[in-house]
Design a protein around this motif. Structure first.
Motif, PDB file in Angstrom:
ATOM      1  N   ALA A   1     -41.169  22.018  19.803  1.00 19.27           N
ATOM      2  CA  ALA A   1     -42.361  21.425  19.405  1.00 19.27           C
ATOM      3  C   ALA A   1     -43.391  22.246  19.634  1.00 19.27           C
ATOM      4  N   VAL A   2     -43.496  22.902  20.975  1.00 19.12           N
ATOM      5  CA  VAL A   2     -44.470  24.121  21.099  1.00 19.12           C
ATOM      6  C   VAL A   2     -44.563  24.897  20.093  1.00 19.12           C
ATOM      7  N   TYR A   3     -43.423  25.721  19.647  1.00 18.05           N
ATOM      8  CA  TYR A   3     -43.523  26.507  18.467  1.00 18.05           C
ATOM      9  C   TYR A   3     -43.941  25.824  17.177  1.00 18.05           C
ATOM     10  N   LEU A   4     -43.565  24.574  16.721  1.00 20.14           N
ATOM     11  CA  LEU A   4     -43.977  24.178  15.612  1.00 20.14           C
ATOM     12  C   LEU A   4     -45.470  23.617  15.731  1.00 20.14           C
ATOM     13  N   SER A   5     -46.059  23.220  16.688  1.00 19.72           N
ATOM     14  CA  SER A   5     -47.387  23.020  17.008  1.00 19.72           C
ATOM     15  C   SER A   5     -48.506  23.908  17.173  1.00 19.72           C
ATOM     16  N   GLU A   6     -47.813  24.867  17.939  1.00 20.13           N
ATOM     17  CA  GLU A   6     -48.782  26.068  18.395  1.00 20.13           C
ATOM     18  C   GLU A   6     -48.752  27.405  17.450  1.00 20.13           C
ATOM     19  N   TYR A   7     -47.329  27.590  17.372  1.00 19.70           N
ATOM     20  CA  TYR A   7     -47.274  28.968  16.572  1.00 19.70           C
ATOM     21  C   TYR A   7     -46.878  29.051  15.000  1.00 19.70           C
ATOM     22  N   ALA A   8     -46.368  28.028  14.741  1.00 17.75           N
ATOM     23  CA  ALA A   8     -45.830  27.992  13.157  1.00 17.75           C
ATOM     24  C   ALA A   8     -47.115  27.921  12.327  1.00 17.75           C
ATOM     25  N   GLY A   9     -46.923  28.736  11.419  1.00 22.09           N
ATOM     26  CA  GLY A   9     -47.989  28.544  10.236  1.00 22.09           C
ATOM     27  C   GLY A   9     -47.798  27.582   9.382  1.00 22.09           C
ATOM     28  N   ASP A  10     -48.589  27.156   8.531  1.00 25.56           N
ATOM     29  CA  ASP A  10     -48.399  26.008   7.486  1.00 25.56           C
ATOM     30  C   ASP A  10     -47.780  26.898   6.273  1.00 25.56           C
TER      31      ASP A  10
ATOM     32  N   VAL B   1     -37.404  13.728  20.737  1.00 26.73           N
ATOM     33  CA  VAL B   1     -38.305  14.437  21.644  1.00 26.73           C
ATOM     34  C   VAL B   1     -39.318  15.540  21.046  1.00 26.73           C
ATOM     35  N   ILE B   2     -38.678  16.129  20.085  1.00 29.34           N
ATOM     36  CA  ILE B   2     -39.572  17.068  19.323  1.00 29.34           C
ATOM     37  C   ILE B   2     -40.872  16.447  18.660  1.00 29.34           C
ATOM     38  N   THR B   3     -40.567  15.417  17.961  1.00 24.57           N
ATOM     39  CA  THR B   3     -41.806  14.455  17.181  1.00 24.57           C
ATOM     40  C   THR B   3     -42.793  13.964  18.233  1.00 24.57           C
ATOM     41  N   THR B   4     -42.455  13.362  19.402  1.00 25.04           N
ATOM     42  CA  THR B   4     -42.989  12.852  20.359  1.00 25.04           C
ATOM     43  C   THR B   4     -43.933  13.973  20.943  1.00 25.04           C
ATOM     44  N   THR B   5     -43.061  14.808  21.523  1.00 19.98           N
ATOM     45  CA  THR B   5     -43.904  15.990  22.017  1.00 19.98           C
ATOM     46  C   THR B   5     -44.964  16.628  21.121  1.00 19.98           C
ATOM     47  N   GLU B   6     -44.716  17.046  19.824  1.00 21.35           N
ATOM     48  CA  GLU B   6     -45.572  17.558  19.117  1.00 21.35           C
ATOM     49  C   GLU B   6     -46.856  16.588  18.924  1.00 21.35           C
TER      50      GLU B   6
ATOM     51  N   PRO C   1     -48.096  13.813  30.252  1.00 20.76           N
ATOM     52  CA  PRO C   1     -47.880  12.319  30.178  1.00 20.76           C
ATOM     53  C   PRO C   1     -47.376  11.877  28.922  1.00 20.76           C
ATOM     54  N   GLY C   2     -47.920  12.340  27.723  1.00 21.20           N
ATOM     55  CA  GLY C   2     -47.313  12.057  26.429  1.00 21.20           C
ATOM     56  C   GLY C   2     -45.802  12.607  26.199  1.00 21.20           C
TER      57      GLY C   2
END
Lengths: 158, 282
Positions: free
Chosen positions: B85-94, B149-154, B189-190
């Motif tokens: 999730a960290v990779y997808l939300s913080e690093y990955a480009g669109d 886990v991935i979708t909610t963390t994202e 928390p999320g």
């Protein structure tokens, strides 16, 4: 112990998915649509039938597809409720055995590496492709729909 | 009353009846389980072993087995899920690659649980030679809960405001330092809420553990991760359909169902409390 029994249970189990996703879709209809309809003198029921539901029809279809995908993949419910008879069903009142139940029943007793073993994996592959197609169609419909209305961001995966 | 008002009244009543019907299903299920299960529920039911071919005694080993395998699931799914999730939300480009990853994760969430079971047998039990064990089951359930886990963390990472990231970056922190010290702590928390919900789902699953480690009856608790175990959902399945004296063990089955529902409900409450208490307001 027949097909109807399992169908009713699966219907109940698919309800939460269908309800939450469809509700999101209905919420995402812009207020302006409804207000326009009210302004023309339509009451709430007419607005719902003629304006709100048609404009989120694709979202509702996607919800139904997702629910269907869940129902097809469900194992334990059908295993316990449909009787698992290995014969061609002729009506809803016959005992049936689904793909998922077949895997669940037979994988436990099959020797490793036999044709039987691999045929269960083939069944798994068929099931996987089936649910994948349904999910992909649902996703395509939902994403088309999301592009139209940016408000519908929270279509959850649950 | 004119025709339009009558139509509206009929329509709304119809919708209301449908809604009531849906609620009624939930009510019937809960009522049925509670009325038939309370008689067998007691402290000794939770804390003792099954006796006399599971016709008497409690569900302690099954409870412990579920606990252990859920712990294993958490150990497998949480680090992997958060990292992804960290990779997808913080690093990955669109770009197309990211979209492909996202689409795969969404579709992973729709894969039937029995397919995970098959995969677990092929990879963990036979491929990696874990045998039928807590480890193999935990990994299988971990894979199952990974997409959630991935979708909610994202989602939790997404609601951390840009200003906080930019503030950290302006103070000279690298992107990784920003994520580690600013973004992740405020998203905890999320992440926790989503993870607990995902685990509560995994704890109630039967199909993936059916061939990867759960057993009918075991006289001892699993002492290593390579032992087999008993689990609540499977115990319930055995008691309600596979037992030789089904009518006799029916109260025990209802009791087990109550414990399982109670456990899942407890986890959901914990998740709900965390979400409402620690929700950060920006």
């Amino acid at each position: 112990m027949n097909a109807l029994n399992g169908s009713i249970l699966l219907a109940v189990m698919a309800l939460p998915t269908i309800i939450t996703v469809a509700e999101d879709a209905i919420y995402a209809v812009p207020n302006a649509y409804k207000e326009g309809s009210y302004a023309l003198g339509a009451n709430r029921w007419v607005t719902l039938i003629k304006v709100t539901l048609p404009s989120c029809a694709s979202g509702i279809i996607a919800a139904v597809m997702l629910g269907l995908g869940r129902a097809i993949g469900e194992t334990m419910t059908v295993l316990m409720a449909t009787g698992n008879a290995l014969s061609m069903p002729n009506s809803f009142f016959d005992s049936i055995r689904t793909v998922t139940a077949t895997i669940a029943i037979e994988l436990g007793e099959v020797p490793y590496g036999t044709t039987h073993y691999y045929s269960l994996f083939a069944l798994g592959a068929v099931l996987f492709i089936l649910t994948l197609i349904i999910n992909l169609i649902a996703e395509r419909i939902a994403s088309n729909y999301r592009k139209k209305d940016n408000k519908c961001q929270h279509t959850s995966t649950y | 009353m004119n025709k339009r008002t009558l139509n509206q009244w009929l329509g709304v009543s119809f919708l209301l009846i449908c809604t009531m019907l849906v609620i009624a299903f939930l009510g019937i299920i809960i009522f049925d389980i509670f009325t038939k299960g309370t008689s067998s529920l007691s402290w000794s039911f939770i804390s003792t072993d099954p006796k006399k071919g599971m016709t008497e005694g409690g569900i302690f080993p099954a409870l412990m087995g579920t606990f252990l395998v859920t712990l294993m699931t958490a150990l497998c799914a949480i680090p992997l899920g958060i990292a992804c999730a960290v990779y997808l939300s913080e690093y990955a480009g669109d770009n197309a690659f990211t979209r492909l990853i996202r689409a795969s994760i969404r579709n992973l969430a729709g894969v039937p649980s029995i397919i995970y079971g098959l995969f677990g047998v092929a990879i963990f039990v036979q491929g990696l030679q874990f045998g039928t064990s807590v480890l193999a089951s935990g990994f299988t359930l971990g894979l199952l809960s990974l997409p959630y886990v991935i979708t909610t963390t994202e989602e939790a990472l997404k609601i951390v405001p840009r200003i906080m990231r930019e503030g950290a970056l302006a103070l000279g922190a690298t992107q990784w330092e920003t994520i580690r010290t600013i973004v992740l702590p405020s998203a905890v928390p999320g992440i926790l809420t989503g993870t607990i919900l995902a685990l509560s789902r995994a704890a109630g699953e039967t199909a993936p553990i059916l061939f990867t480690g759960v057993v009918f009856y075991q006289r001892y608790l699993p002492s290593t991760l390579l032992d087999e175990f008993m689990a609540l959902p499977y115990h319930l399945y055995i008691l309600s359909t596979q037992h030789h004296a089904i009518e006799q063990v029916r109260p025990l089955a209802y009791g087990t169902a109550m414990v399982l529902i109670g456990l899942i409900f407890l986890l959901n409450i914990v998740a709900f409390v965390i979400r409402s208490r620690y929700r950060v307001k920006y």
